[in-house]
Design an enzyme around this catalytic site. Structure first.
Site, PDB file in Angstrom:
ATOM      1  N   TRP A  39      42.918 -19.224  24.933  1.00 10.77           N
ATOM      2  CA  TRP A  39      41.785 -19.446  24.034  1.00 10.77           C
ATOM      3  C   TRP A  39      42.125 -20.515  23.001  1.00 10.77           C
ATOM      4  CZ3 TRP A  39      40.548 -19.334  18.883  1.00 10.77           C
ATOM      5  CH2 TRP A  39      39.184 -19.292  18.569  1.00 10.77           C
ATOM      6  N   TRP A  91      40.408 -22.094  30.337  1.00 14.01           N
ATOM      7  CA  TRP A  91      40.163 -20.725  29.846  1.00 14.01           C
ATOM      8  C   TRP A  91      38.668 -20.466  29.689  1.00 14.01           C
ATOM      9  CZ3 TRP A  91      42.376 -16.231  27.652  1.00 14.01           C
ATOM     10  CH2 TRP A  91      41.526 -15.494  26.802  1.00 14.01           C
ATOM     11  N   ASP A  98      27.346 -14.721  17.061  1.00 17.61           N
ATOM     12  CA  ASP A  98      26.874 -14.356  18.398  1.00 17.61           C
ATOM     13  C   ASP A  98      25.372 -14.053  18.450  1.00 17.61           C
ATOM     14  OD1 ASP A  98      29.576 -14.585  18.805  1.00 17.61           O
ATOM     15  OD2 ASP A  98      29.967 -12.433  18.938  1.00 17.61           O
ATOM     16  N   ASP A 122      33.508 -15.119  26.759  1.00 12.80           N
ATOM     17  CA  ASP A 122      32.140 -14.581  26.861  1.00 12.80           C
ATOM     18  C   ASP A 122      31.143 -15.408  27.677  1.00 12.80           C
ATOM     19  OD1 ASP A 122      33.467 -13.455  24.738  1.00 12.80           O
ATOM     20  OD2 ASP A 122      31.991 -13.993  23.238  1.00 12.80           O
TER      21      ASP A 122
HETATM   22  C1  FRU Z   1      33.849 -12.261  21.659  1.00 14.31           C
HETATM   23  C2  FRU Z   1      34.083 -13.422  20.735  1.00 14.31           C
HETATM   24  C3  FRU Z   1      32.817 -13.756  19.979  1.00 14.31           C
HETATM   25  C4  FRU Z   1      32.990 -15.195  19.623  1.00 14.31           C
HETATM   26  C5  FRU Z   1      33.740 -15.724  20.823  1.00 14.31           C
HETATM   27  C6  FRU Z   1      34.739 -16.786  20.509  1.00 14.31           C
HETATM   28  O1  FRU Z   1      34.689 -12.210  22.750  1.00 14.31           O
HETATM   29  O2  FRU Z   1      35.149 -13.126  19.863  1.00 14.31           O
HETATM   30  O3  FRU Z   1      32.547 -12.913  18.896  1.00 14.31           O
HETATM   31  O4  FRU Z   1      31.765 -15.842  19.431  1.00 14.31           O
HETATM   32  O5  FRU Z   1      34.398 -14.626  21.414  1.00 14.31           O
HETATM   33  O6  FRU Z   1      35.239 -17.369  21.670  1.00 14.31           O
END
Ligand code: FRU
Length: 487
Positions: free
Chosen positions: A68, A41, A168, A44
């Site tokens: 995920w 998977w 992030d 981002d």
């Molecule tokens: C965005 C997100 C981010 C986080 C990541 C986790 O798609 O939710 O905020 O860091 O994915 O995989």
């Protein structure tokens, strides 16, 4: 000790990738020219950077399954962002601050300092109740093997920001300082927080760079700030702002106050499958944005993540786009020109009056561009019937009267559903330009000089689909149509 834990976690992930990659590569939904992981998977894009002569893409990665879970950072390099060499997994959960069993190493960015490549990322810890998100660093001498910084975590959530709404980091250098914009939520309103550092490890809070007043949700994921021709662009992926899931704001920013003042707000992509874009500057001076071509289950239009999980993988990136600023403060986002070098078997047609239907191109892997002369068009609408195969087809209607594009996935592939909508601004226009980039599992549409873009995933197994333009009433006048095969 902790270096050992990290090394073992990475070796374990590599063994899993090696075990699965050959079977996965046989998948009938694998993309031909879009970035994907070898198996597992992805979500981002992280740490996008042009470093030592190569494009480096890191990515949110679960090598252990096609959904995920426990986040790692995958890593790949490329000369053209179309074909990729996979490098070992760069980060794996290994420390108290980044090993939440339903978390791991979340998104972040890359920056060069002291001749080392630094990754600044969010660690997620488990405190018995929920997520504790902190900002952390890892660095590398060779750009391949990373060590986590001994002084992690670097930044903890400030007063009033819940531990699970603080993530992030997007870092860049300006003058002698480093700056970081972080996604956060406070009192139910999304915020972008600005921090500054001289050395990447000691950070001071500068200001709340920008915030939602309710219209842009309760949390901004994956924010970024960058300069374009003297203006600044803040891009955010809002949670809680309905269907608006990737927004840009053009405005002014001062390093002295740390405040961004938006003047124009737009949508980076109006499709269902474009999220968490990250920009970076390459050696040619281009500002390039890549994004995850999928969506989360909290989005109003979410259906699921598509059928590719059966092939041991899920997720790819939209074609990277070069971002430019227009005089009217809108952004244009054009696919990297590298894609043009991959075109073959082109067909050019000019000055065609379409009263019923016109064949655009054959197949599923193509790049087609057309220009419609609106002065010589009297039809109130027309439809692109894309990837028609038996009873399947994707219908994109250009409603010239209502000034709207409707990207209808109802009959696309027996899997997808929903209608994505985008506004068309045609008032004074004498022409409309459309570009279609199609790959095995996606269709990306670019309109109005790359201002109004729509990415949707459409899953194909056929080889010989039809793609045509259909008019019900009146005529559509096409001044030029160029269509090429890709891949
Ligand atoms: C965005 C997100 C981010 C986080 C990541 C986790 O798609 O939710 O905020 O860091 O994915 O995989």
């Amino acid at each position: 000790m902790s270096e050992k834990v990290l090394k073992e976690a990475i070796e374990k992930a590599q063994r899993e990738i090696d075990k699965m990659k050959n079977v996965t590569s046989e998948g009938v939904h694998r993309q031909k020219y879009h970035f994907m992981a070898q198996t597992g998977w992805i979500n981002d894009p992280n740490g996008l950077i042009f470093y030592k002569g190569k494009y480096h893409f890191f990515y949110q990665y679960n090598p252990y399954g096609s959904f995920w879970d426990y986040m790692h950072w995958g890593h790949a390099v490329s000369d053209d962002m179309l074909s990729w060499e996979y490098l070992p997994v760069a980060l794996a959960p290994s420390e108290d601050y980044d090993n939440h069993p339903k978390g791991g190493c979340f998104s972040g960015s890359a920056v060069v300092h002291d001749d080392k490549l630094w990754l600044i990322y969010t660690g997620t810890a488990y405190d018995g109740k929920g997520y504790v998100q902190t900002q952390n660093a890892a660095y590398s001498e060779d750009g391949i093997t990373f060590k986590k910084y001994e002084g992690n975590p670097l930044i903890k959530a400030p007063e009033g920001v819940p531990g699970d709404l603080f993530r992030d980091p997007y870092v860049w250098k300006h003058g002698d300082s480093f700056y970081m914009v972080l996604g956060a939520g406070r009192n139910g309103m999304a915020q972008a927080l600005l921090y500054r550092s001289e050395n990447l490890t000691k950070w001071e809070f500068v200001n709340v760079l920008a915030q939602s007043r309710g219209e842009w949700g309760f949390m901004w994921e994956c924010p970024s700030l960058f300069e374009l021709d003297g203006k600044y662009v803040l891009s955010v992926s809002p949670m809680g702002a309905g269907e608006r899931t990737c927004v840009y704001m053009v405005g002014d920013f001062s390093y002295e106050t740390g405040i961004f003042v938006p003047q124009y707000t737009g949508e980076i992509d109006w499709g269902f499958h474009y999220y968490a874009p990250q920009p970076f500057k390459d050696e040619k001076g281009r500002t390039i944005m890549a994004a995850w071509a999928n969506c989360w289950d909290w989005m109003p239009f979410f259906k699921d993540w598509g059928p590719t999980y059966k092939e041991n993988w899920c997720g790819f990136y939209n074609i990277p786009r070069v971002v430019t600023l227009n005089e009217d403060m809108t952004l244009s986002m054009k696919p990297i020109e590298e894609i043009e070098a991959a075109r073959h078997d082109g067909k050019v047609q000019e000055n065609i009056s379409v009263k019923d239907s016109l064949d655009i191109v054959k197949g599923y892997c193509y790049d087609a561009e057309m220009e419609i002369d609106l002065d010589r068009t009297d039809a109130e609408s027309f439809t692109l019937i894309l990837r028609r195969d038996g009873c399947f087809k994707t219908a994109v209607t250009y409603d010239l009267k209502a000034q709207e594009i409707r990207f209808d996935l109802t009959d696309s592939d027996g899997w997808s559903s929903g209608v994505a909508r985008a506004p068309l601004y045609l008032e004074d226009s004498t022409k409309l330009d459309i570009r279609i980039l199609s790959d095995r599992s996606s269709i990306e549409l670019f309109n109005d000089e790359y201002r109004t873009n729509m990415s949707c995933n459409v899953y194909t197994v056929g080889e010989d689909e039809d793609n045509l333009l259909k008019v019900e009433k009146g005529q559509v006048y096409i001044s030029s149509l160029r269509a090429y095969q890709l891949g």
